[in-house]
Design an enzyme around this catalytic site. Structure first.
Site, PDB file in Angstrom:
ATOM      1  N   GLU A 204       0.802  -1.232   0.000  1.00  0.00           N
ATOM      2  CA  GLU A 204       0.000   0.000   0.000  1.00  0.00           C
ATOM      3  C   GLU A 204       0.830   1.276   0.000  1.00  0.00           C
ATOM      4  OE1 GLU A 204      -3.291   0.130   2.778  1.00  0.00           O
ATOM      5  OE2 GLU A 204      -3.418  -2.049   2.731  1.00  0.00           O
TER       6      GLU A 204
ATOM      7  N   ASP B 139      -2.836  -4.563   3.323  1.00  0.00           N
ATOM      8  CA  ASP B 139      -2.967  -4.858   4.753  1.00  0.00           C
ATOM      9  C   ASP B 139      -3.937  -5.993   5.044  1.00  0.00           C
ATOM     10  OD1 ASP B 139      -1.131  -2.981   5.561  1.00  0.00           O
ATOM     11  OD2 ASP B 139      -2.600  -1.392   5.846  1.00  0.00           O
TER      12      ASP B 139
ATOM     13  N   ASP C 266      -6.667  -6.593   6.627  1.00  0.00           N
ATOM     14  CA  ASP C 266      -8.008  -6.284   7.146  1.00  0.00           C
ATOM     15  C   ASP C 266      -8.949  -6.107   5.958  1.00  0.00           C
ATOM     16  OD1 ASP C 266      -7.276  -3.807   6.132  1.00  0.00           O
ATOM     17  OD2 ASP C 266      -7.062  -2.843   8.078  1.00  0.00           O
TER      18      ASP C 266
ATOM     19  N   GLU D 123     -10.318  -3.490   4.610  1.00  0.00           N
ATOM     20  CA  GLU D 123      -9.936  -2.412   3.693  1.00  0.00           C
ATOM     21  C   GLU D 123      -8.784  -2.875   2.798  1.00  0.00           C
ATOM     22  OE1 GLU D 123     -11.607   1.104   2.664  1.00  0.00           O
ATOM     23  OE2 GLU D 123     -12.057   0.097   4.555  1.00  0.00           O
TER      24      GLU D 123
ATOM     25  N   TYR E 123       0.848  -5.183  13.320  1.00  0.00           N
ATOM     26  CA  TYR E 123      -0.175  -4.369  12.656  1.00  0.00           C
ATOM     27  C   TYR E 123      -1.003  -3.597  13.672  1.00  0.00           C
ATOM     28  CZ  TYR E 123      -3.669  -3.127   9.145  1.00  0.00           C
ATOM     29  OH  TYR E 123      -4.490  -2.434   8.288  1.00  0.00           O
TER      30      TYR E 123
ATOM     31  N   ARG F 147      -3.937  -1.904  13.388  1.00  0.00           N
ATOM     32  CA  ARG F 147      -5.418  -1.827  13.347  1.00  0.00           C
ATOM     33  C   ARG F 147      -5.966  -3.200  13.737  1.00  0.00           C
ATOM     34  NH1 ARG F 147      -4.018   1.002   8.578  1.00  0.00           N
ATOM     35  NH2 ARG F 147      -4.211   3.243   8.863  1.00  0.00           N
TER      36      ARG F 147
ATOM     37  N   HIS G 193      -6.376 -12.189  14.754  1.00  0.00           N
ATOM     38  CA  HIS G 193      -5.208 -11.318  14.669  1.00  0.00           C
ATOM     39  C   HIS G 193      -4.472 -11.290  16.001  1.00  0.00           C
ATOM     40  CE1 HIS G 193      -7.324  -8.889  11.250  1.00  0.00           C
ATOM     41  NE2 HIS G 193      -7.160 -10.170  10.985  1.00  0.00           N
TER      42      HIS G 193
END
Length: 788
Positions: A8, A81, A83, A85, A296, A298, A343
Site C-alpha cells: 500500500e 494490509d 483487514d 480495507e 499491525y 489496526r 489477529h
C-alpha cells in the site's frame, strides 16, 4: 519482472524490498486505486446495488507505472494490509491492472520482518471475497447516507452541510453529553475532614450511624461539628487486606489511542500516523534490525503469539529477575463487540529490542510510542502486584455515632508495576501505584485533633469527551471498527461539527447541534446507537460469509430512500434557521437575535424585512449563541471602534471580520493574533502595526503598485502575490530580477488566473473547431467517392 509484490505505501515497499531477492520487485498502490464516482450515487439500486467503480484520477499514474512492470508471465503478489480495507484494495487492483489471466497470489502478514514476509510469500491464499464484500457494503451504505442525506441538509438547513453514517452518531454522542452538562443541576454536599497531630494523620468522615450518608448542607455539617466537639477521636479498628493487582491487557487500536492520549498527549490521528511508521519500519537505521518495529496497528484482538510471550518472559527474567516472570503465559479475551480474535494485539516484533536501543535512531514521538507499546506488552506477562491496603477506623461524636477513616497503601511486591501502570481519564484520580504509608498506632489510641474542616462541595456535571474517551465510547457501543475511529474523529472536526476546547475536550459547534437536531427529528435510526451497532454486526456477518452484502443494502435502502422523498416535502426550513431572540436594541427598538450563518454564529440587529439593512457582528469564541446576554450582544456592536490615530491623522480601527479580529488603517489591514479588538489600547495597536509593517518590509523583494503586485519571500521561498492570490515562481527564475512583464506572464500561465483559464478555454474551443472541420471534410470526401 518475474514477481511483482504490490503493497500500500512506499515506506512499506522500501522495507519489504530489503527481504526479497532480485527476482522480486516491490511497488506501492498508494492505498485504494478505484472508488465510486464523486459526482454520482455510484451504485444502481434497481440492479441489485451494482457498484460502478472508477480508477481514481490521482491513481492513474500509479496504475500506469505498475502496468509497465507486468507481462503475461509476471506473478503478482497482492500484499495489502490484513483487514477488510486491505482485502478490498487487493481486489480492486485486479481489474484496474487487467491482470485476471496472470498468476495472482494474495499474501498477508501482521508484522514486517524477514521471517513474516518470507512465510507469507510461501503461503499465499486467494482474495477473500467475503472480506471484500464486507468492505463494499460499508462503502456503498455510507455513500447512500452521504449522497442522499447531504442534499436534503442543503435544502432544509444550510448549503454545504453533509451527513455521514458513523460520523453523525459520533456527533450525537457529543451533543447528548453537552445537553447533559447544560441540564445538570449541582447538588450541595459537605466533606468533613479531621487532621490529627502526634502522630500526623489525615482522615475524613465516612459513615454516620454505621451507614454511608451524604452531609447535604451547612446546617447538618454544623450539627456534626457540635457533636464532635463533645466527644473524642478514638482508633477503634484497623482493617488490613492484601490484594493482587493484574496488569492491563495488551494494546488494541482503541486502547493504544486512549493511552497515547493520556500519557503522551497525542491525538487519535497522530497516534495512528506514528504507529504506521513503526509498523512499516519507516524509521532510522537501527543497528542489527531491519523491518518494522511493531505488529499491525489496526486490530481489536488481545491475543499474543507463543513466540511473543516466550520472548517477553526471557526479557523479564533478564531485566527484573525470575520472580517477576510467569510460569505460564497470561491469556486475555476481548470483550469488544465484533472483535477479530484471529489477529494479534499490538506488540513489538522483537521484545529484545528495548526502547533505549532505538532512542538515538528514531524521532522522539516514535520513541515514546514504541516505549509505551514495549512496556505494556512486557507488563502483560509479568507477575501480579501485591498490595497491602490498610484502613484506620476512628470513632467520633458525643455518642460515637460518626466514623472517620484514614486509608493507606503499601506495595508488598511491585510485579508488573515495575514496568508499567495504566493511565486514567480522571485528572483528579490519584495514581493507584503510589504508596501512602500510615503511621503506626494501636487500637484504642485517642487521637489529638489539630483542626476540623467543614468543606462545602457541589456535584459536578459529566465531563465532555476527549478524543480518547470518545473512542472508548464508540468501541463499547460496537460502533465502528479499529480502522474507522481515527478518520471518524478527524472528519467531525474538519466539518466543524465538533471543536476541541483549550483543555482538549470535544464540544459541539452550533452547526453540529443543528445538524444533529435535524437528524434526530427526521432520521432517528441513522443516529441511533443500537441501529449503527447492528449494521456493524451485519458487516461482520458478511465478512464471515453468513449473509450477502446486497441483502444488507436491500434491508436498509428502500425505507431510507422513501423517508428522504417524504422529508423533501414535509420538512419546513424555518424550523432549522438557528435563530435565538435575545432582546431589543434600546437605540433603534429593533429586535436583536443570535444566529448561525455560513461563517459561524453572529448577532444581528433588525431583520431582512426592515428598510435599513440589518447590522451584524460575529460572536467571539468565548461566548455561546445559546447563552449570550443582551448586554454582551450590545457590547459586540461597539465594533468597529477607533483606537487612536496615526501621526498622519488616520484613524486606527479595531474590528472583527471573516478571518478574525484585525486593525485597519485606511486600506491596510493588520491581523490581531493575541489581542482583543474590544480592549486593545492605542500604544499596543501602534506596536502591532509596527511589527507587521516591519515583517512585511523584510518579506518584500519587489513591488509593482500599479498592478497591485508584490514579490515576497515566504516560508517555502519566493512567490508572487496579486490581491489575495499567490503564484509560484519557477525555479529557473531569480525573484530579484523579475520585471513587470515577466511577472504578468507567470500569473497568466498559472492555472488559478482568469487569463490562463480563458486561454485554456480558447484552446479547447479551437481544438473542437479543428476536429469538427476534419470530420466534415471526411464526410464530404466520402460522399464524393460514393458519387463517383
Amino acid at each position: 519482472m518475474k514477481n511483482l509484490v504490490i503493497v500500500e505505501s512506499p515506506a512499506k515497499a522500501k522495507t519489504i524490498s530489503k527481504f526479497l531477492g532480485k527476482d522480486y520487485k516491490v511497488m506501492a498502490s498508494m492505498g485504494h486505486v478505484r472508488d465510486l464516482p464523486k459526482s454520482k450515487l455510484g451504485f444502481d439500486p434497481e440492479n441489485n446495488f451494482e457498484p460502478k467503480y472508477l480508477i481514481s484520477t490521482d491513481k492513474k499514474k500509479v496504475i500506469s507505472d505498475l502496468k509497465k512492470e507486468i507481462t503475461k508471465d509476471t506473478t503478482i503478489y497482492l500484499a495489502a494490509d490484513e483487514d477488510r480495507e486491505g482485502e478490498a484494495i487487493a481486489w480492486h487492483l485486479i481489474p484496474a491492472l487487467k491482470i485476471e489471466k496472470n498468476p495472482i497470489k494474495r499474501i498477508v502478514f501482521h508484522e514486517i520482518t524477514k521471517g513474516a514476509i518470507l512465510e507469507a510469500i510461501n503461503n499465499p491464499r486467494e482474495v477473500d471475497q467475503h472480506l471484500v464484500d464486507a468492505q463494499q457494503a460499508r462503502r456503498i451504505l455510507d455513500r447512500a447516507v452521504g449522497y442522499e442525506l447531504s442534499p436534503l441538509l442543503w435544502k432544509k438547513v444550510r448549503y454545504g452541510l453533509s451527513a455521514g453514517r458513523v460520523q453523525s452518531v459520533a456527533v450525537k454522542i457529543i451533543v447528548d453529553r453537552e445537553n447533559e452538562i447544560r441540564e445538570f443541576v449541582p447538588e450541595e454536599f459537605w466533606k468533613i475532614k479531621a487532621d490529627f497531630i502526634n502522630p500526623e494523620l489525615k482522615s475524613e468522615l465516612a459513615k454516620i450511624d454505621g451507614k454511608a450518608k451524604k452531609v447535604k448542607n451547612e446546617q447538618e455539617a454544623k450539627e456534626i461539628e457540635t457533636s464532635i466537639n463533645q466527644g473524642k477521636f478514638e482508633l477503634f479498628d484497623i482493617e488490613e487486606k492484601e490484594s493482587n493487582r493484574n496488569p492491563a491487557a495488551p494494546f488494541t487500536t482503541s486502547t493504544l489511542q486512549q493511552e497515547a492520549s493520556r500519557k503522551l498527549g497525542l491525538s487519535v490521528r497522530q497516534t495512528m500516523v506514528i504507529a504506521q511508521q513503526l509498523y512499516e519500519g519507516n524509521v532510522g537505521n537501527i543497528p542489527n534490525h531491519t523491518g518494522g518495529l511493531i505488529t499491525y496497528m489496526r486490530t481489536d484482538s488481545l491475543n499474543l503469539s507463543k513466540v511473543a510471550t516466550s520472548a517477553a518472559k526471557e526479557v523479564i527474567e533478564n531485566e527484573y529477575g525470575k520472580e517477576y516472570a510467569l510460569a505460564k503465559p497470561r491469556v486475555y479475551r476481548s470483550k469488544a463487540k465484533g472483535a477479530q480474535e484471529a489477529h494479534e494485539a499490538i506488540r513489538p516484533v522483537n521484545m529484545a529490542l528495548k526502547p533505549s536501543d532505538i532512542k538515538s535512531y528514531v524521532e522522539p514521538a516514535q520513541f515514546k510510542l514504541y516505549s509505551l507499546i514495549w512496556k505494556r506488552t512486557l507488563a502483560t506477562q509479568m507477575a501480579p502486584a501485591k498490595i497491602a491496603n490498610t484502613t484506620y477506623k476512628i470513632s467520633a461524636g458525643k455518642d460515637k455515632e460518626y466514623e472517620f477513616q484514614s486509608k493507606g497503601q503499601r506495595i508488598i511486591f511491585p510485579g508488573f508495576m515495575k514496568a508499567y501502570t495504566e493511565g486514567s481519564d480522571n485528572p483528579e484520580a490519584v495514581l493507584d501505584s503510589s504508596e501512602k504509608i500510615l503511621p503506626t498506632i494501636k487500637v484504642g489510641t485517642v487521637l489529638d485533633l489539630e483542626k476540623l474542616d467543614l468543606e462545602q462541595n457541589f456535584t459536578k456535571p459529566p465531563a465532555r469527551y476527549t478524543e480518547a474517551s470518545l473512542v472508548k465510547k464508540l468501541e463499547s457501543e460496537g460502533i465502528g471498527r479499529p480502522s474507522t475511529y481515527a478518520p471518524t474523529i478527524s472528519t467531525i472536526q474538519q466539518r466543524e461539527y465538533v471543536t476541541k476546547t483549550e483543555d482538549k475536550k470535544l464540544a459541539p459547534t452550533p452547526t453540529g447541534e443543528i445538524v444533529n437536531s435535524f437528524l434526530v427529528d427526521h432520521f432517528p435510526h441513522i443516529v441511533d446507537l443500537g441501529f449503527t451497532a447492528k449494521v456493524e454486526e451485519d458487516f461482520d456477518e458478511i465478512a464471515e460469509g453468513k449473509i450477502a452484502w446486497q441483502q444488507v443494502m436491500q434491508h436498509f435502502y428502500g425505507d431510507f430512500k422513501k423517508t428522504i422523498n417524504e422529508k423533501e416535502e414535509s420538512v419546513n426550513k424555518e424550523d432549522y434557521l438557528q435563530i435565538r431572540e435575545i432582546g431589543t436594541d434600546p437605540k433603534s427598538g429593533k429586535p436583536i437575535s443570535a444566529r448561525v450563518g455560513r461563517f459561524g454564529p453572529f448577532v444581528q440587529i433588525g431583520t431582512k424585512d426592515d428598510e435599513e439593512k440589518p447590522q451584524f457582528v460575529a460572536i467571539p469564541d468565548h461566548l455561546n449563541m445559546d447563552t449570550i446576554t443582551l448586554d454582551e450582544a450590545l457590547f459586540l456592536f461597539t465594533l468597529p471602534r477607533v483606537v487612536g490615530q496615526t501621526q498622519e491623522g488616520e484613524d486606527i480601527k479595531a474590528n472583527i471580520g471573516r478571518f478574525g479580529p484585525y486593525l485597519q488603517v485606511k486600506t491596510k489591514f493588520y491581523s490581531l493574533k493575541q489581542d482583543d479588538p474590544y480592549t486593545i489600547e492605542f500604544p499596543r495597536a501602534l506596536e502591532v502595526i509596527k511589527e507587521i509593517d516591519e515583517a512585511k518590509a523584510k518579506a518584500l523583494i519587489k513591488e509593482f503598485p500599479e498592478e497591485k503586485i508584490q514579490v515576497l519571500i515566504g516560508q517555502y521561498g519566493p512567490y508572487i502575490k496579486q490581491g489575495r492570490k499567490n503564484f509560484k515562481i519557477p525555479k529557473s527564475v531569480e525573484a530579484e530580477d523579475l520585471t513587470l512583464e515577466q511577472t504578468l506572464e507567470i500569473i497568466a500561465k498559472d492555472p488559478k488566473s482568469k487569463t490562463a483559464a480563458k486561454k485554456t478555454a480558447a484552446k479547447k474551443t479551437a481544438a473542437k473547431k479543428t476536429t469538427t472541420k476534419r470530420t466534415t471534410r471526411k464526410k464530404s470526401t466520402a460522399k464524393t467517392t460514393t458519387k463517383k
